[in-house]
Motif scaffolding. Structure first.
Motif, PDB file in Angstrom:
ATOM      1  N   GLU A 112       2.415  -3.838  -4.658  1.00 39.41           N
ATOM      2  CA  GLU A 112       1.352  -3.656  -5.509  1.00 39.41           C
ATOM      3  C   GLU A 112       1.028  -2.589  -5.848  1.00 39.41           C
ATOM      4  N   ASN A 131      -6.148   7.143  -8.594  1.00 38.43           N
ATOM      5  CA  ASN A 131      -7.523   5.855  -8.689  1.00 38.43           C
ATOM      6  C   ASN A 131      -7.498   5.203  -8.320  1.00 38.43           C
ATOM      7  N   LYS A 132      -6.442   4.171  -9.042  1.00 41.07           N
ATOM      8  CA  LYS A 132      -5.882   3.055  -8.246  1.00 41.07           C
ATOM      9  C   LYS A 132      -5.422   2.571  -6.988  1.00 41.07           C
ATOM     10  N   PRO A 180      -5.881   2.514  -2.781  1.00 43.09           N
ATOM     11  CA  PRO A 180      -7.207   2.920  -1.699  1.00 43.09           C
ATOM     12  C   PRO A 180      -6.644   4.495  -0.993  1.00 43.09           C
ATOM     13  N   GLU A 181      -7.905   4.202  -0.636  1.00 45.03           N
ATOM     14  CA  GLU A 181      -7.744   5.620   0.277  1.00 45.03           C
ATOM     15  C   GLU A 181      -6.648   6.115   1.544  1.00 45.03           C
ATOM     16  N   ASP A 182      -5.955   4.749   2.171  1.00 41.24           N
ATOM     17  CA  ASP A 182      -4.855   4.737   2.646  1.00 41.24           C
ATOM     18  C   ASP A 182      -3.602   5.463   2.339  1.00 41.24           C
ATOM     19  N   GLN A 201      -3.570   6.759  -0.911  1.00 39.02           N
ATOM     20  CA  GLN A 201      -4.023   7.732  -1.307  1.00 39.02           C
ATOM     21  C   GLN A 201      -3.184   9.355  -0.516  1.00 39.02           C
TER      22      GLN A 201
END
Length: 328
Positions: free
Chosen positions: A24, A249-250, A252-254, A256
């Motif tokens: 991804e 910013n692309k 997802p939180e997990d 990051q």
């Protein structure tokens, strides 16, 4: 020069585009140095860990040895998201982050032991620089500060044993006012030269002295043109791991959280590898490459420079950073 850099970057990224995985997120990670070097060990760790722990959602391509250009240009490209992450020395980021110049102040730290407790993730120092990134609108995020070894002096044509040996020598510096002021205070003549151009500058006599980490000195084969190594250990090489805001910013939180934690772990590895390389490299440089090593009395260097540290920090506008780093 600028056109050649843009063209080289475009070619490298075009080649990488033909080999990207089905992940991804395909992240391009820059380092400026050749192996063996802690930065490349850190990059390899980040690649392995991110790919494994993301279950293949992240793929990392490492571009070492400055394939994507010199650091100031790479930092600009992080702002556009054309390069995703970088691991490098803070001194090469001083054009965009002048406050990083404080880390080139000599004898600011006593050694590598406990350095991450002073500047690493979760410290007031890292928080300070995170805010600077944000306030300056650099388009990138600081993931971690770390240290990758001691920096030492090397010269082309004579050994250095005392302060008097430095007088009048043309000294290569990165684009950092702190470096220029420091070496000027020791009687040297600073000349700003990009890392990628340093070998040629030493070879042709544009400069006769330089300073770097031992892995940087060895990996770039600078011993071929500057075979006199003085173990001044005047600074620790402080490094940063930074990521493009566009890329961050692309994610997802997990992911990051995974990237952040992996950078912290890579920094710990970097310190370990730096200590290892420093101890091994002096011996191999002498035995394998005929480098002539001297051990100047660093107490004399400290005595010359420590009394002017606060004054020097004020002169280059870094009093806040100096006070932060020297606070008890």
């Amino acid at each position: 020069m600028k056109f050649r850099h843009v063209l080289a970057t475009a070619i490298a990224l075009a080649i990488s585009a033909t080999t990207v995985s089905a992940a991804e997120f395909n992240l391009r990670l820059h380092t400026l140095v050749k192996s063996p070097h802690p930065y490349n060990d850190m990059a390899a760790y980040m690649k392995k860990t991110l790919e494994e722990k993301s279950d293949g959602r992240i793929a990392v391509q490492i571009f070492d040895s400055g394939q994507l250009g010199q650091d100031p240009a790479v930092i600009s490209e992080l702002a556009f998201g054309t390069i995703d992450m970088m691991i490098s020395t803070t001194s090469n980021a001083a054009e965009q982050v002048p406050e990083y110049g404080i880390f080139t102040m000599p004898y600011l730290f006593s050694g590598m032991d406990g350095i991450l407790d002073k500047i690493g993730p979760g410290t007031k120092v890292q928080e300070h620089f995170e805010k600077i990134y944000e306030d300056r609108g650099l388009g990138m995020r600081l993931l971690a500060l770390g240290a990758s070894g001691t920096r030492n002096l090397a010269t082309t044509d004579k050994p250095v044993n005392t302060l008097a040996d430095l007088k009048g020598m043309r000294m290569r510096t990165p684009p950092s006012p702190m470096d220029s002021e420091t070496w000027s205070a020791l009687g040297m003549l600073p000349v700003t030269i990009a890392w990628g151009e340093l070998y040629a500058a030493l070879q042709t006599g544009v400069v006769s002295a330089m300073e770097s980490s031992l892995p940087g000195y060895s990996g770039a084969k600078l011993y071929e043109v500057a075979p006199y190594l003085a173990l001044t250990q005047h600074t620790l090489q402080i490094n940063h791991i930074s990521i493009s805001d566009v890329t961050w910013n692309k994610l997802p939180e997990d992911l990051q959280k995974l990237v952040q934690q992996t950078a912290i772990e890579a920094n710990t590895l970097g310190v370990q590898k730096a200590i290892q390389y420093d101890s091994e490299l002096v011996k191999s440089l002498q035995a394998d490459h005929g480098v002539k090593v001297t051990h100047p009395d660093t107490a004399a260097f400290r005595a010359k420079l420590e009394p002017i540290q606060a004054q020097l920090a004020k002169k280059v506008g870094l009093s806040q950073e100096y006070e932060l780093l020297t606070a008890k």
